[in-house]
Motif scaffolding. Structure first.
Motif, mmCIF file in Angstrom:
data_model
loop_
_atom_site.group_PDB
_atom_site.id
_atom_site.type_symbol
_atom_site.label_atom_id
_atom_site.label_comp_id
_atom_site.label_asym_id
_atom_site.label_seq_id
_atom_site.Cartn_x
_atom_site.Cartn_y
_atom_site.Cartn_z
ATOM 1 N N ALA A 42 -21.685 49.048 45.062
ATOM 2 C CA ALA A 42 -20.923 47.786 44.883
ATOM 3 C C ALA A 42 -21.997 46.552 45.011
ATOM 4 N N VAL A 76 -23.809 43.529 41.019
ATOM 5 C CA VAL A 76 -23.667 42.071 40.767
ATOM 6 C C VAL A 76 -25.162 41.682 40.123
ATOM 7 N N ALA A 121 -12.746 44.037 35.054
ATOM 8 C CA ALA A 121 -13.122 42.979 35.819
ATOM 9 C C ALA A 121 -14.879 42.484 35.632
ATOM 10 N N TYR A 131 -14.982 41.039 32.230
ATOM 11 C CA TYR A 131 -14.742 39.913 32.138
ATOM 12 C C TYR A 131 -16.021 38.717 32.526
ATOM 13 N N ARG A 132 -16.658 39.364 33.712
ATOM 14 C CA ARG A 132 -17.626 38.706 34.082
ATOM 15 C C ARG A 132 -18.850 38.405 33.361
ATOM 16 N N ILE A 160 -7.669 38.326 28.123
ATOM 17 C CA ILE A 160 -7.437 38.519 29.497
ATOM 18 C C ILE A 160 -6.655 37.879 30.067
ATOM 19 N N PRO A 195 -6.453 46.693 39.898
ATOM 20 C CA PRO A 195 -6.522 46.220 41.388
ATOM 21 C C PRO A 195 -7.447 44.682 41.583
ATOM 22 N N GLU A 196 -6.564 43.953 42.134
ATOM 23 C CA GLU A 196 -7.177 42.492 42.754
ATOM 24 C C GLU A 196 -7.871 42.794 44.003
ATOM 25 N N PRO A 197 -8.669 42.390 44.211
ATOM 26 C CA PRO A 197 -9.599 42.443 45.774
ATOM 27 C C PRO A 197 -8.743 41.366 46.531
ATOM 28 N N PRO A 239 -5.554 41.048 49.176
ATOM 29 C CA PRO A 239 -4.211 42.058 49.787
ATOM 30 C C PRO A 239 -2.896 41.037 49.302
ATOM 31 N N ALA A 264 -11.089 46.527 45.953
ATOM 32 C CA ALA A 264 -9.953 46.147 45.274
ATOM 33 C C ALA A 264 -8.683 47.091 45.431
ATOM 34 N N PHE A 266 -10.189 40.659 54.746
ATOM 35 C CA PHE A 266 -10.650 39.892 53.457
ATOM 36 C C PHE A 266 -10.680 38.549 53.405
ATOM 37 N N HIS A 267 -9.810 37.830 54.290
ATOM 38 C CA HIS A 267 -9.923 36.401 54.148
ATOM 39 C C HIS A 267 -10.942 35.721 55.147
ATOM 40 N N THR A 278 -17.914 39.989 48.251
ATOM 41 C CA THR A 278 -18.482 38.795 47.104
ATOM 42 C C THR A 278 -18.968 39.990 45.835
ATOM 43 N N ALA A 279 -19.378 41.231 46.110
ATOM 44 C CA ALA A 279 -19.755 41.868 44.883
ATOM 45 C C ALA A 279 -18.662 42.733 44.308
ATOM 46 N N VAL A 280 -17.445 42.339 44.632
ATOM 47 C CA VAL A 280 -16.431 43.054 43.823
ATOM 48 C C VAL A 280 -16.034 41.880 42.738
ATOM 49 N N PRO A 281 -16.149 42.583 41.440
ATOM 50 C CA PRO A 281 -15.565 41.303 40.294
ATOM 51 C C PRO A 281 -14.075 41.296 40.463
ATOM 52 N N SER A 282 -13.632 40.380 39.756
ATOM 53 C CA SER A 282 -12.050 40.182 39.533
ATOM 54 C C SER A 282 -11.919 39.516 38.254
ATOM 55 N N ILE A 283 -10.639 40.047 37.846
ATOM 56 C CA ILE A 283 -10.326 39.220 36.497
ATOM 57 C C ILE A 283 -9.473 38.037 36.859
ATOM 58 N N ARG A 284 -8.938 37.885 38.166
ATOM 59 C CA ARG A 284 -8.252 36.867 38.216
ATOM 60 C C ARG A 284 -9.047 35.723 39.129
ATOM 61 N N ASP A 285 -10.274 36.205 39.466
ATOM 62 C CA ASP A 285 -10.981 34.928 40.006
ATOM 63 C C ASP A 285 -12.501 35.292 39.777
ATOM 64 N N PRO A 286 -12.943 35.328 38.432
ATOM 65 C CA PRO A 286 -14.117 35.632 37.616
ATOM 66 C C PRO A 286 -15.099 35.084 38.459
ATOM 67 N N ASP A 287 -15.290 33.785 38.858
ATOM 68 C CA ASP A 287 -16.441 33.319 39.441
ATOM 69 C C ASP A 287 -16.522 33.720 40.994
ATOM 70 N N ARG A 293 -12.533 31.929 44.901
ATOM 71 C CA ARG A 293 -11.637 32.276 46.050
ATOM 72 C C ARG A 293 -12.296 32.925 47.132
ATOM 73 N N TRP A 339 -13.528 32.240 51.300
ATOM 74 C CA TRP A 339 -13.347 33.139 52.494
ATOM 75 C C TRP A 339 -14.439 33.441 53.265
#
Lengths: 302, 289, 343
Positions: A196, A200, A225, A228-229, A252, A268-270, A272, C229, C256-257, C269-278, C281, C285
């Motif tokens: 992981a 990036v 994900a 998307y990036r 998306i 899954p969203e990282p 919780p 995730a 996490f937070h 910060t290395a985990v990509p997210s489709i809801r928070d692509p940049d 969020r 944290w």
């Protein structure tokens, strides 16, 4: 819906698939056949570099699509064209030039090295492309390509593949691609077997390839994900068919096809506080491929 | 995944594996006897009637003499290299043919593969000894080398099948695809990319072929076929049995060649069993990666 | 306050733990050296909770799982430690007690188990096997009934009992493994990468099934994985491992937070997210946690003398409400980790 990536008239598309179908036959007398890619039509423009994601689950046919684009397989039906010419013809008439213009990065960074040789072998094989005027110049090119991807040539060259980490090995393969300066790279799950913390960096390197060298990338992945990036356009592949396509953000953000929606809802969203949304899967035997589930049928999208 | 090859390989394996070391020691020892021996004992003992007939071992003749007055020790020492040579030459011919066919068949696939594989499968079922008997009887050559080549020509199916299986598996590996994408043609890919990774299997095949060839050669000679001008172990044994060495209790005549063959096969077996262990990682007891 | 045990073991915590791991150390003997795979791991699992154990390759998380059940084989060796379950130390228990505990108290769904099912046995028979192996031969009809109930609990049709593994999809095979693991109502289920070979859609289905099955039994679970995730979706508490050591552990939201350890921040910060692509969020944290690289990031929470910290076993520092962070001074690359986390 019109295909947003087919460019205006003028230069032929960089890569064009025209009703491509690929089936594999097996069994005695070649009676049984599996359709891996089923009537796929898409095009990548040539006037601007683009990262196009082919997103799909395992078994969707995405890797087969990648192998077709690389000319490693030939389509059972339909045509595959690179800059206007059929890939099959290109390989026959000017194979070396085709290989120079279309390259690949694969999923398993350990598997792409011949264990008998040191990693330098991967660069040595590029000799036939005449990238340098002399051996010395060639060596310098290799060293500077390695440095460009963040590797120290003195600690990388001369080693065997098993002495490198997954991230280092993958970056080395990117350095290899850098030397060839291709027009198109097929990246088949380039980060799924990398830790992981390194992903990036490798994904950013791919975007840099597009921005700085003008290389287009066909990014094959199951991970929405990362798609998307890095990608501008996305094609959602399900059982060999494209069920949805468009700009990555748009697809998306507001998916139309039921399969795409289920796919996105399952990512899954990282965080919780943001738990899996969307309808849970109520199909019998709990899999979307169980009998009688409406979601498993491809929607009527071209 | 195969570990790294190269010179490190030989040193490491020798140091670690006693079996391989012991096997190689035996073979090398026999080679030394066969090379230096003739210089030490001379060839006087090979002459018929050169010494008293059928003598048990004495100071002058350490292994006694046979029924034609030849010194058994001289026979042994002069017969070592030819015997080994048949094995090596036949094994070499068989392995080279087998490897090339297996490699091509496994890599190219398609109709070529069907033909070669079919031929190998059929050839394996034909008793090679029967063909050899017929061939050597027809040819009646006195050349050891020719006999070796003929034996080798019949040894290829075993190597072919083993190498083909490994090639089939290796061609799916990523580095083969990278080679193709780097512009390598089929020949380069087969011999420069795949073959180096097959070396342990080639060596194992070779050892097996050598063993089989020596068995075939000895077998032929015991039947009275094959060249009679060179004192190979098989020939010496054949004469020993023909002239009743067993019935006459002349253990010094049939004993040493038998012992030689036991040592030779033992050494070859040690080598091949050590290679087996090396080729099969699960038997190696490697630590966690 | 410095402690070597997790919050749930501290005085005043609610209830005892189901499992307590203390100073576990596992190493592998290789030809030239000795590799320490798990180095002084300590944590506890509360009743009914899902604890996530996350780390990259080489972190030792899978080895830890095997060690807990004493399944480490040579050249691996459990050097020291205590693993307490229901008052029994699993590492020193006699074989008979261990047999009783394995599967009935603690069950393991090993990595790749969906590909390790017996290909020539029907699925139902394999589940029945798991039951009779640990409970003794029972009445055939009762066992079959239990198999049917188990299949239902993992949302598989009764017909699956008659099918062979190759006739089932990956997700279905994994559910069979879950059924086998929960067959004897264990108090603790250890699942090692239960969904890593599955599609994202199947992954969600299987993950939800696993949680459901575990909650139904009121059992605890240790979920081992590398996908942060996925962990965020499933666990109550999260433990982060690196190179055999625990670097951070705490309630999942806290980790996490408000991540403290530089390694945790790098991972997040290395985990990509489709809801928070940049990653906006997540960057929020990570920021505001103190960026003075001259001091240890632990700031006020650190009460350790720097000189003694270097020799100490990974001491855990309490940063509030059951959130513990390891002092990284003992790790040689403290400085570079710090820089990497704050780039």
């Amino acid at each position: 819906m019109t295909d947003p990536v087919s460019g205006p008239t003028g230069a032929p598309p960089l890569l064009e698939l025209d009703h491509v179908r690929k089936s594999f036959s097996s069994g005695v007398g070649r009676r049984e056949s599996v359709v891996a890619v089923d009537d796929v039509t898409l095009a990548l423009p040539s006037e601007r570099p683009v990262i196009a994601a082919i997103a799909g689950e395992s078994g969707s046919g995405k890797s087969t699509l990648g192998h077709l684009a690389l000319g490693l397989l030939s389509p059972t039906e339909g045509r595959l064209r690179f800059r206007g010419q059929t890939v099959g013809d290109l390989i026959r008439t000017d194979g070396l030039e085709f290989r120079r213009q279309v390259q690949a990065i694969f999923q398993d960074p350990a598997d792409v090295f011949n264990p008998f040789y040191r990693v330098d072998h991967v660069f040595a094989m590029l000799g036939r492309f005449r990238l340098a005027a002399s051996a010395g110049e060639g060596r310098e090119q290799v060293r500077s390509a390695l440095r460009a991807v963040g590797l120290d040539p003195d600690r990388t060259l001369g080693r065997y593949a098993h002495e490198l980490s997954g991230g280092q090995a993958q970056r080395l393969m990117i350095a290899r691609v850098l030397l060839l300066k291709p027009r198109l790279i097929v990246a088949d799950e380039p980060v799924s077997m990398v830790d992981a913390s390194m992903r990036v960096a490798i994904l950013d390197a791919m975007v840099e390839l597009k921005d700085k060298l003008g290389v287009s990338i066909l990014y094959i992945t199951h991970d929405l994900a990362t798609a998307y990036r890095v990608s501008d356009e996305i094609f959602i592949l399900h059982r060999g068919r494209i069920v949805e396509r468009g700009s990555t953000r748009a697809v998306i953000a507001s998916p139309v096809d039921p399969y795409t929606r289920q796919l996105i809802a399952s990512v899954p969203e990282p965080d919780p506080d943001i738990r899996w949304g969307g309808p849970p899967d109520d199909s019998p035997n709990g899999t979307p491929d169980g009998p009688g589930v409406a979601l498993s049928q491809p929607a009527a999208v071209r | 995944m195969m570990p790294d090859q190269g010179s490190h390989l030989a040193r490491r394996v020798l140091a670690v594996d006693l079996r391989l070391g012991a096997g190689l020691a035996v073979i090398v020892g026999l080679l030394i006897v066969g090379t230096a021996g003739p210089l030490v004992v001379g060839s006087a003992g090979l002459r018929l009637g050169g010494a008293p007939y059928a003598q048990p071992p004495t100071a002058a003749h350490l292994l006694g003499t046979d029924t034609t007055g030849r010194d058994v020790l001289t026979l042994m020492v002069h017969g070592t290299i030819p015997t080994l040579m048949i094995g090596l030459l036949a094994g070499g011919v068989g392995t080279v043919i087998g490897v090339v066919l297996g490699l091509v068949s496994g890599y190219v696939r398609g109709p070529v593969d069907t033909v070669i594989r079919g031929a190998a499968d059929v050839a394996v079922t034909i008793p090679a000894l029967a063909i050899l008997v017929v061939l050597t009887a027809l040819l009646q050559t006195q050349s050891i080398e020719l006999m070796a080549v003929i034996i080798g020509l019949l040894a290829w199916p075993y190597s072919t099948r083993a190498i083909r299986a490994q090639t089939l598996s290796l061609r799916e590996r990523g580095f083969v695809t990278i080679a193709v994408l780097s512009g390598r043609n089929s020949l380069e890919t087969m011999f420069l990319e795949i073959l180096p990774n097959l070396l342990p299997y080639v060596v194992a095949s070779f050892v097996g072929a050598v063993s089989g060839a020596i068995v075939a050669a000895v077998g032929l000679q015991l039947l009275g076929l094959g060249p009679i001008t060179t004192p190979t172990m098989g020939l010496t044994l054949q004469y020993a049995f023909q002239y009743g060495a067993v019935a006459r209790g002349m253990w010094w005549w049939w004993g040493p060649p038998t012992l030689f063959l036991i040592l030779l096969f033992g050494g070859l077996f040690l080598i091949s069993s050590a290679l087996d262990r090396y080729l099969n990682p699960r038997l190696r007891g490697v630590g966690a990666s | 306050m410095i402690t070597e045990l997790p919050a749930s073991e501290r005085p005043g915590s609610v209830g005892a733990t189901v499992l307590t791991v203390e100073d576990l150390r596992v190493s592998y003997e290789r030809r030239d050296d000795r590799l320490v795979a798990v180095d002084g791991l300590s944590f506890g699992v509360a009743p009914g909770e899902v604890l996530g154990l996350v780390g990259e390759s080489g972190s030792g998380k899978s080895t830890a799982a095997m060690a807990i059940l004493r399944l480490v084989r040579p050249p691996g060796r459990i050097e020291r430690g205590r693993v307490t379950l229901g008052g029994v130390d699993l590492l020193t228990a006699d074989p008979a007690a261990l047999r009783r505990i394995r599967w009935r108290e603690v069950a393991l769904i090993p990595q790749g188990s969906m590909n390790s099912l017996n290909p020539v046995m029907r699925a139902g028979d394999q589940i029945a096997d798991a039951i009779t192996a640990h409970e003794g031969r029972g009445d055939g009809a009762t066992v079959r009934q239990r198999v049917a109930t188990l299949l239902d609990s993992v949302r598989l049709g009764a017909d699956v009992a008659h099918r062979y593994p190759h006739e089932l999809s990956g997700g279905m095979r994994q559910r069979v493994c879950i059924a086998m693991a929960t067959a004897l109502d264990p108090r603790l289920v250890i699942a090692d990468e239960p969904t890593s070979a599955l599609d994202v859609v199947t992954q969600r289905a299987v993950a939800e099934t696993l949680l459901d099955a575990t909650h139904r039994l009121r059992a605890s679970m240790i979920l081992i994985g590398h996908d942060l995730a996925l962990q965020a979706q499933m666990v109550d508490r999260l433990a982060v491992m690196r190179r055999g050591r625990l670097v951070e552990i705490g309630p999942v939201r806290a980790v996490f937070h408000r991540p403290v350890h530089p390694y945790t921040r790098i991972l997040l910060t290395a985990v990509p997210s489709i809801r928070d692509p940049d990653g906006k969020r997540r960057k929020a944290w990570v920021a505001g946690q103190g960026d003075d690289s001259a001091r240890c990031f632990l700031g006020a929470a650190c009460v350790q003398d720097r000189a003694t910290a270097a020799e100490a076993r990974p001491l855990m520092h309490d940063v509030g409400e059951g959130h513990l962070v390891a002092c990284p001074i003992g790790e040689g690359d403290h400085a570079s980790l710090w820089t990497a986390a704050h780039d």
